[in-house]
Design a protein around this motif. Sequence first.
Motif, mmCIF file in Angstrom:
data_model
loop_
_atom_site.group_PDB
_atom_site.id
_atom_site.type_symbol
_atom_site.label_atom_id
_atom_site.label_comp_id
_atom_site.label_asym_id
_atom_site.label_seq_id
_atom_site.Cartn_x
_atom_site.Cartn_y
_atom_site.Cartn_z
ATOM 1 N N LYS A 51 48.242 53.191 107.882
ATOM 2 C CA LYS A 51 47.118 52.920 108.779
ATOM 3 C C LYS A 51 45.879 53.608 108.215
ATOM 4 N N ILE A 75 48.242 50.389 100.331
ATOM 5 C CA ILE A 75 47.205 49.636 101.030
ATOM 6 C C ILE A 75 47.077 50.180 102.447
ATOM 7 N N SER A 76 45.852 50.453 102.832
ATOM 8 C CA SER A 76 45.651 50.962 104.184
ATOM 9 C C SER A 76 45.025 49.866 105.026
ATOM 10 N N ILE A 77 45.576 49.702 106.218
ATOM 11 C CA ILE A 77 45.067 48.650 107.085
ATOM 12 C C ILE A 77 44.454 49.278 108.326
ATOM 13 N N ARG B 53 40.529 40.839 103.143
ATOM 14 C CA ARG B 53 40.371 42.007 104.031
ATOM 15 C C ARG B 53 40.137 41.567 105.477
ATOM 16 N N LEU B 56 43.137 40.153 106.990
ATOM 17 C CA LEU B 56 44.094 41.236 107.238
ATOM 18 C C LEU B 56 43.777 41.939 108.557
ATOM 19 N N LEU B 60 46.003 42.013 111.901
ATOM 20 C CA LEU B 60 46.438 43.290 112.470
ATOM 21 C C LEU B 60 46.142 43.353 113.963
ATOM 22 N N ALA B 148 47.292 43.575 98.915
ATOM 23 C CA ALA B 148 47.713 44.619 97.977
ATOM 24 C C ALA B 148 47.457 44.183 96.548
ATOM 25 N N GLU B 151 43.486 43.832 95.921
ATOM 26 C CA GLU B 151 42.746 45.094 95.871
ATOM 27 C C GLU B 151 43.123 45.930 94.657
#
Lengths: 99, 229
Positions: A51, A75-77, B53, B56, B60, B148, B151
């Motif tokens: 996170k 990877i940070s979400i 992004r 994503l 989320l 992933a 990036e």
Amino acid sequence: MEIAFVGDINAVLGFNLAGIKKAYPTKTDEELVSKINDVMADSNVGILVLKQSDYNRLPKRMQGQLSESTRPTIISIGTEQSTELREKIKRAIGVDLWK
Amino acid sequence: MVVIRGTKPTRAVLIALRRRIKVAQTGHELLKMKRDGLMVEFFEVLNKARTVRKELVDALIKAEQRLNIAKATEGTVTINSVAYALQKEPAIELSSRNIMGVVVPKITADSVQKKIFERGYGIIGTSSAIDEAADAYETLVDKVVIAAEVETVLIRLVKDIESTKRRVNALEFKVIPDIRDTIRFISFALEEMDRDSIVRLKKLKGKAQKRARAEEAKRAAEAVAAGVA
């Protein structure tokens, strides 16, 4: 290769639902750091998901280490934007392109 | 004018330097092309990364909402047990790709998205809220895999652009001018030495002629004296 997640219990539940077994719940900062280290040492993990809010809580040194790592890829979400990539682009190109 | 330290002004060094400047110039041209190529690639990936992004983040938010609804209707315990029942784990494949000498990972995932009956828990015993939550998280994982890759590619490219840029600038503003200055210095020194030796030769020749003339005069004087005697 597998995907791993380290973070709060809610998101762990969600990732479990998506079939990810390597989802570890953590509460304190120390737990977070040690779990991330464990996952980093696991050669079977291809992507580590964090996170954004947890990532920001990590020590600066570890953040640098994680952003350099490509195996596993970190990877940070999160809804808030990460400034790291933006800074990197700014430094390399000279212009802030990420808007 | 910066002359490379420790160079001796000799013809051999001059020839070696001329060869080196040619190599440096070719390298500079090539690196410049590499930098431009990387830039083009970078812009493409940047656009992709930005859309990924955004997707994503959307995924989320949606996934968290769905999960909260599922938790509210079914309770955490039920969801936990459902999660335990899941059989298939999403597997990802890591391979690498080469962009202008930059090795970037290529990540492919299979079987993240599953059909309801593939999930391994009963359809009747659970509500649709759990299905929806699972579905939303599967979408999220899909997006995570794509993000992933994109990036990582972006970070690698940025790093390489930085170092290539530095090399191009070093060659353009430091290495090549330095070699050029040194070549000038050596050719001046060689010319100066040439002039030195010409002057020296002239001096020597003049001295030799003077001596020859003096000797001739002496001989003539002796002949005259002999004639008189």
